[in-house]
Design a protein around this motif. Structure first.
Motif, PDB file in Angstrom:
ATOM      1  N   GLU A 185       0.832  -1.196   0.000  1.00  0.00           N
ATOM      2  CA  GLU A 185       0.000   0.000   0.000  1.00  0.00           C
ATOM      3  C   GLU A 185       0.870   1.251   0.000  1.00  0.00           C
ATOM      4  OE1 GLU A 185      -3.273   2.190   2.918  1.00  0.00           O
ATOM      5  OE2 GLU A 185      -3.127  -0.013   2.904  1.00  0.00           O
ATOM      6  N   ASP A 216      -6.582  -6.027 -10.600  1.00  0.00           N
ATOM      7  CA  ASP A 216      -7.745  -5.550  -9.860  1.00  0.00           C
ATOM      8  C   ASP A 216      -7.513  -4.092  -9.464  1.00  0.00           C
ATOM      9  OD1 ASP A 216      -9.904  -5.070  -8.258  1.00  0.00           O
ATOM     10  OD2 ASP A 216      -9.365  -6.533  -6.698  1.00  0.00           O
ATOM     11  N   ASN A 218      -9.513  -1.993  -7.855  1.00  0.00           N
ATOM     12  CA  ASN A 218     -10.163  -1.479  -6.644  1.00  0.00           C
ATOM     13  C   ASN A 218      -9.171  -1.110  -5.537  1.00  0.00           C
ATOM     14  OD1 ASN A 218     -12.811  -1.536  -7.620  1.00  0.00           O
ATOM     15  ND2 ASN A 218     -12.988  -3.720  -7.190  1.00  0.00           N
ATOM     16  N   PRO A 219      -8.225  -1.999  -5.169  1.00  0.00           N
ATOM     17  CA  PRO A 219      -7.264  -1.609  -4.122  1.00  0.00           C
ATOM     18  C   PRO A 219      -6.415  -0.406  -4.532  1.00  0.00           C
ATOM     19  CG  PRO A 219      -7.247  -3.986  -4.451  1.00  0.00           C
ATOM     20  CD  PRO A 219      -8.047  -3.395  -5.575  1.00  0.00           C
ATOM     21  N   GLN A 222      -8.618   2.711  -4.164  1.00  0.00           N
ATOM     22  CA  GLN A 222      -8.879   2.956  -2.748  1.00  0.00           C
ATOM     23  C   GLN A 222      -7.656   3.561  -2.068  1.00  0.00           C
ATOM     24  OE1 GLN A 222     -10.208  -0.802  -1.214  1.00  0.00           O
ATOM     25  NE2 GLN A 222     -12.135  -0.747  -2.350  1.00  0.00           N
ATOM     26  N   THR A 223      -6.490   3.058  -2.417  1.00  0.00           N
ATOM     27  CA  THR A 223      -5.261   3.585  -1.827  1.00  0.00           C
ATOM     28  C   THR A 223      -5.047   5.044  -2.224  1.00  0.00           C
ATOM     29  OG1 THR A 223      -4.240   1.397  -1.857  1.00  0.00           O
ATOM     30  CG2 THR A 223      -2.755   3.272  -1.662  1.00  0.00           C
TER      31      THR A 223
END
Length: 334
Positions: A185, A216, A218-219, A222-223
């Protein structure tokens, strides 16, 4: 001035920039942003801090040890400076002076104040520089060589006007990031820093990301929520709203983080508030994409040892030359 006198002056300049007061930084920001609304206090401070670190004695000595050391010359090097990010032309200014030549710089109307202040500091440290520095908003004349930075369109004009002189002429370039899917992250956040520092306006800002097929998103998105403060800048929001409306009207598929847009594209230079992306099948496919477009790329960010580590794109060393052209070699061979 001898080489050692010039070197020591820039070492002292670095010390002063690293210790600049908060009140002086406030003044510099307020004056600078009156010419360019993209400049924020944070971006001005980041640029000043980066130059202060660049001018550390050990780094300056390591850099200049690779080139002949000469006393002052009588040659005048013309600079055409950009103004997209604060003090973006400083490296050329430094290179010309430390190599012994005189500077005649056409400063950008978007950033005329900061380079003048840094020049004033340098002259106060070493008054002999006063007669070796000319900063002007007018067209430059009477130079022996030139280094010009601008867009692809302005580069065509530069070639016509400066072509008969020894020259370095820089055109549009951009930077890219390579994501493998194994990033932490913190590493994703660092890539975000490379994308959004200076609002993505620099050639070392990442404007395109290469993802492995099947990634993917999404992560990743979001990060990137940690960069929602981008929406605090009205010019960024205007660009975001405009590009979002264009994508919606045209039915273009895209991801919307609420602060920036992510769109698949074969193009390399994305509009402000938009990050382009492209998939790669394997390492061979990725290498082909990068190698066939080297002329468009300023730097590549990624975890591979070949690339610049995430978060480091806007922290070039003295020897990380724009467009890969060795400015000091050019100057010491004039």
């Amino acid at each position: 001035m001898t080489f050692d006198e010039r070197l020591n002056a820039f070492i002292k300049l670095g010390e002063e920039l690293r210790n600049i007061s908060e009140s002086q930084m406030d003044e510099w920001y307020f004056r600078a942003t009156s010419f360019n609304n993209w400049f924020t206090r944070e971006s001005v401070k980041q640029s000043v801090d980066a130059i202060g670190q660049m001018l550390e004695a050990e780094k300056l000595i390591k850099w200049t040890d690779h080139y002949p050391k000469q006393d002052d010359t009588h040659k005048v090097v013309g600079l055409v400076m950009a103004g997209n990010i604060p003090l973006v032309g400083f490296h050329d200014f430094l290179s010309v002076l430390i190599s012994g030549h005189k500077v005649m710089a056409k400063i950008s109307s978007q950033d005329p104040f900061l380079i003048q202040q840094v020049s004033n500091m340098l002259v106060e440290i070493a008054p002999a520089f006063d007669e070796r520095i000319t900063l002007t908003k007018e067209q430059i004349r009477g130079f022996d060589a030139v280094i010009a930075t601008g867009s692809d369109n302005s580069a065509r004009y530069f070639h016509q006007y400066f072509g008969k002189y020894p020259h370095i002429i820089r055109k549009n370039r951009t930077s890219v990031a390579v994501v493998t899917g194994n990033e932490t992250e913190e590493e994703i956040k660092a890539i975000g820093q490379d994308m959004f520092q200076y609002y993505g306006l620099g050639c070392r800002n990442v404007s395109k990301v290469f993802f492995p097929e099947g990634y993917d998103f999404n992560p990743f998105i979001q990060t990137m929520e940690s960069f929602d403060q981008l929406r605090d800048h009205h010019k960024w929001v205007n660009n975001y709203d405009y590009n979002k409306s264009i994508f919606l009207v045209n039915g273009d598929e895209h991801f919307d983080s609420g602060a920036f847009l992510l769109k698949e594209s074969k193009q390399w230079v994305s509009p402000i508030s938009v990050i382009f992306y492209e998939f790669y099948k394997n390492e061979e496919d990725l290498n082909t994409k990068l190698e066939s477009n080297q002329a468009l790329i300023q730097c590549v960010v990624g975890k591979d040892v070949r690339f610049i580590m995430p978060g480091e794109a806007q922290k070039p060393e003295l020897w990380d030359y724009a467009d890969g052209v060795d400015t000091m070699k050019f100057l010491t061979e004039l």
